[in-house]
Design a protein around this motif. Structure first.
Motif: not given
Length: 402
Positions: A125-134
């Motif tokens: 699964p995508l680590p969405m917390d990191k995606i959002e921060a990115g």
């Protein structure tokens, strides 16, 4: 750069076409290198795409295909490496949609103008917390960082910028891609992106892309495996100011030639940077019954593990090439085939010419190997590109997730 000839096409230093911006950032999906980024056009651009035929098509690939097919128009593409967001079920679809929405909000454009691309490990699964921060860290600039941020096992960025004149207006085409393993496109983890400031209708762009991909990206192979995330995407924003290109435009052939140059260069870059590869291999087939068979035979030769191992070992065993030809269903003059390696004819009329193997073996140590085959069954041709098969390929893929 000043072009003096109307039909001149020049490869230049990397630069974005007019009206395009980009950025990249380290979101933490990979260690110590940028792993996220985007491309943005100041105006909505005509768009086209081709996609993997793998049945397990990744969520971002499906979403991008749906988005482009709406009206063949995009204004941005957001992408990440380190995680393919593939085989993640409904959650993967939700996460791809969230990437699209977050990017649209940040850029203040409609979600239906944002494409999504991901590459990396399948099934996590995508680590969405990191995606959002990115995404929150991305801005608009002329940075070329995205060309590095999408890399996985690649050894270097793969880029090209081409300039030409269309309607006496300077037009720029800039492409970049990633891909090293799981490469056997039939539209592998292969992603390709082309941007241009030329004006051209989206449907016309789609037709051109589909045709050109068949002659370029679909004629490369590294390991015979087709990924879940393959796509090649084009955006044309029209900022150059030319009259919209059609097949009847005077300069249409010039643009097609420049476009094919971009895709051919990127395809060869991927083939030459295959996982563990030490040599780029080009196979040219002549005397084919038709073009399709010429293409098929060329790709069969360059994709044969026996041929690839032969080239790695600098073993002038032309029998490997003959078996690769023979296992296809193409028309062949069984008693009239010719094979040359690096310009030295080893086979004429399907039998050995007697050339010294040592001479050919020495040439097989070059960084590029060219195999020419005449099937003596017609007048059509075909070309394909690949690489050798080395010990390092096994090493890389034995520990890909480590």
């Amino acid at each position: 750069m000043q072009m003096t000839s109307k039909d001149s096409i020049n490869i230049t230093a990397f630069t974005w076409p007019a009206g395009f911006d980009s950025d990249s950032t380290h979101a933490g999906l990979k260690e110590e290198q940028d792993d996220m980024g985007w491309i943005y056009s100041e105006v909505p651009a005509s768009a086209a795409g081709v996609y993997t035929t793998n049945q397990f098509q990744a969520a971002p690939t499906k979403l991008t295909k749906q988005t482009i097919n709406l009206k063949h128009q995009l204004q941005a593409v957001v992408m990440n490496s380190g995680n393919a967001n593939s085989c993640n079920g409904a959650q993967g679809q939700t996460d791809a949609l969230k990437m699209q929405a977050l990017s649209a909000d940040k850029l203040k454009i409609g979600k239906d103008l944002v494409a999504v691309a991901s590459t990396g490990v399948i099934g996590e699964p995508l680590p969405m917390d990191k995606i959002e921060a990115g995404i929150s860290q991305l801005h608009l600039s002329q940075s070329a960082g995205i060309t590095k941020a999408i890399l996985t096992t690649d050894t270097h960025p793969k880029t090209i910028t081409v300039k030409c004149l269309i309607d006496n207006q300077p037009v720029t085409l800039t492409g970049f891609c990633k891909g090293s393993g799981m490469i056997h496109p039939n539209m592998a983890t292969m992603l390709g992106f082309v941007t241009t400031d030329a004006a051209i209708d989206g449907q016309q762009l789609q037709s051109m892309l589909s045709t050109t991909v068949d002659e370029t990206f679909n004629q490369i192979t590294v390991d015979g495996d087709t990924s879940t995330n393959d796509m090649v995407m084009v955006m044309a924003n029209g900022v150059a100011g030319n009259e919209p290109l059609t097949e009847s435009s005077e300069d249409y052939p010039t643009f097609v030639k420049a476009f094919k140059l971009v895709l051919t260069h990127l395809a060869q870059e991927i083939a030459g940077d295959g996982e563990g590869a030490s040599k780029l291999v080009e196979v040219n087939v002549t005397g084919a019954f038709n073009h399709l068979e010429g293409q098929q035979v060329a790709k069969a030769i360059v994709g044969s593990n026996l041929v690839k191992a032969m080239i790695f070992g600098a073993d002038a065993n032309w029998g490997r090439v003959m078996q690769a030809i023979g296992q296809t269903t193409a028309h062949v003059d069984i008693d009239g085939v010719s094979v040359s390696i690096n310009g030295m004819q080893m086979v004429a009329n399907s039998i050995a010419t007697g050339i010294e193997d040592a001479k050919v073996s020495a040439s097989l140590k070059n960084s590029k190997v060219v195999i020419d085959v005449d099937l003596n069954a017609g007048s059509a041709e075909g070309t394909a590109w690949g690489c050798d098969l080395t010990y390092k390929y096994v090493q890389i893929n034995a520990s890909y997730r480590s």
